[in-house]
Enzyme design. Structure first.
Site, PDB file in Angstrom:
ATOM      1  N   HIS A 123      22.079 -14.110  36.858  1.00 42.90           N
ATOM      2  CA  HIS A 123      23.348 -14.791  37.127  1.00 42.90           C
ATOM      3  C   HIS A 123      24.459 -13.746  37.230  1.00 42.90           C
ATOM      4  CE1 HIS A 123      26.944 -17.237  36.120  1.00 42.90           C
ATOM      5  NE2 HIS A 123      26.269 -18.221  36.667  1.00 42.90           N
ATOM      6  N   ASP A 182      36.043 -19.053  47.624  1.00 44.68           N
ATOM      7  CA  ASP A 182      35.027 -18.905  46.578  1.00 44.68           C
ATOM      8  C   ASP A 182      34.656 -20.308  46.136  1.00 44.68           C
ATOM      9  OD1 ASP A 182      33.367 -18.218  44.520  1.00 44.68           O
ATOM     10  OD2 ASP A 182      34.891 -17.263  43.275  1.00 44.68           O
ATOM     11  N   ALA A 184      31.350 -23.284  45.056  1.00 43.69           N
ATOM     12  CA  ALA A 184      29.979 -23.733  44.856  1.00 43.69           C
ATOM     13  C   ALA A 184      29.709 -24.833  45.873  1.00 43.69           C
ATOM     14  CB  ALA A 184      29.793 -24.254  43.439  1.00 43.69           C
ATOM     15  N   LYS A 234      25.851 -33.075  53.515  1.00 39.45           N
ATOM     16  CA  LYS A 234      26.372 -31.794  53.998  1.00 39.45           C
ATOM     17  C   LYS A 234      26.317 -30.749  52.886  1.00 39.45           C
ATOM     18  CE  LYS A 234      29.435 -33.703  57.549  1.00 39.45           C
ATOM     19  NZ  LYS A 234      30.829 -33.790  58.069  1.00 39.45           N
TER      20      LYS A 234
END
Length: 354
Positions: A123, A182, A184, A234
């Protein structure tokens, strides 16, 4: 003003020193410990608490238990003029990622785009931290990673085979912070749910579902279930693509090969990343690029605003402004996170935070 919430406000330099000392106590060399500490505190300075010091206890535990290699020596396995494949030696993702970005930067300084894929890493924290390596060199940076936990189902499935697989794209601006995407691929990063669970606060109903697939505002139940993809199918397609880009070019773990960062300490995670550096001058004169970016930014900020909106921001601008405020005023740390940091420091013999 910096909002303290229910916890203290800490000086960023002191907080960084504490994190560095923890990393050193669990076996990391001084320089690498400082690198990881910087990554965590920079995330908190930018308001990305999901990738800040809340991660220090699990990082320390993985290093103590031998799940991560504290003294990893990354190496290039194969390369061309514009590409490389890096083996991270099971090191901390921040250390391996920074090393790989330096490889990409060295290649890009020769005037052509560079792509570096990574395997056998872990990570790596906030993706923007790596993209900024390139923007500081007046280049465009891209950082992509697969997550350290499968907590998203394929669209229509009932088994978690995907992470939220974040990515960042940074574009330099002249005399201003870079434009920085940036994100997720889930509605919210799982780290935000972890923070909410520690604080005992509810989450929005579209962030996650419980183990039965029912939307929940209970962060603890959400951690037992699955995060929700951004934009439905999506978001699923996006996280799948980011995961494939992070792994299929390097041999990193994907799908059922992915182990659980918080539960499996026996097997290396073999996390994969993909980094890119695009030298602006390979495509456009640098002054022309900056002038066009300034024009684009001015047009966006000058757009007619919706009622109640005082300013239109570029991606990453709010984080940059918050960073300046927190550098001056301090970093807020949630009370539950602070309790974990205090306990960690006592156990490892690190001088307490004040």
């Amino acid at each position: 003003m910096v909002d303290a919430g229910d916890g203290p406000i800490l000086d960023s330099v002191r907080l960084t020193g504490f994190c560095r000392a923890v990393f050193e106590r669990v076996g990391m060399p001084e320089a690498e410990a400082a690198l990881c500490a910087e990554s965590l505190v920079e995330a908190d300075l930018r308001g990305v608490a999901s990738h800040g010091v809340v991660r220090l206890p699990i990082y320390a535990e993985r290093l103590e238990r031998g799940a991560n290699n504290p003294r990893a020596v990354p190496r290039v396995l194969r390369e061309t003029r514009g590409t490389a494949v890096v083996d991270g030696d099971n090191g901390m993702g921040q250390v391996v990622g920074a090393w790989a970005m330096e490889v990409a930067l060295r290649k890009a300084r020769e005037g052509e785009p560079a792509w570096v894929s990574v395997r056998n890493s872990n990570h790596f924290g906030a993706a923007a931290w790596f993209a900024e390596y390139a923007t500081r060199a007046e280049m465009i940076g891209i950082a992509i990673t697969i997550g350290g936990i499968n907590h998203m189902v394929p669209w229509g499935g009932a088994e978690a085979l995907l992470g939220n697989n974040p990515f960042a794209i940074g574009m330099p601006m002249r005399g201003a912070p870079p434009m920085m995407l940036d994100m997720a691929c889930s509605v919210a990063a799982r780290g935000k749910i972890i923070v909410a669970a520690k604080e005992g606060t509810p989450i929005p109903p579209d962030w996650a579902v419980d183990r039965d697939g029912v939307p929940t505002t209970d962060a603890a139940r959400a951690l037992e279930g699955f995060v929700s993809p951004l934009g439905g199918p999506k978001g699923y397609a996006l996280t799948l693509t980011m995961g494939l880009l992070s792994t299929m070019l390097s041999g990193a773990a994907f799908g059922r090969e992915v182990t659980h960062m918080y539960e499996d300490f026996a097997r290396p995670q073999n996390v994969g990343h993909l980094f890119a550096v695009l030298p602006v001058t390979a495509f456009e004169d640098l002054d022309t690029y900056y002038a066009r970016m300034e024009t684009a930014a001015a047009e966006l900020r000058g757009a007619r605003k919706a009622p109640g909106v005082a300013r239109i921001h570029l991606p990453g601008e709010r984080e940059a402004l918050l960073r300046q405020a927190r550098l001056a005023e301090g970093v807020p740390v949630a009370a539950a996170v602070m309790e974990e940091l205090v306990a960690l420091g006592l156990r490892l013999g690190v001088p307490p935070l004040k």
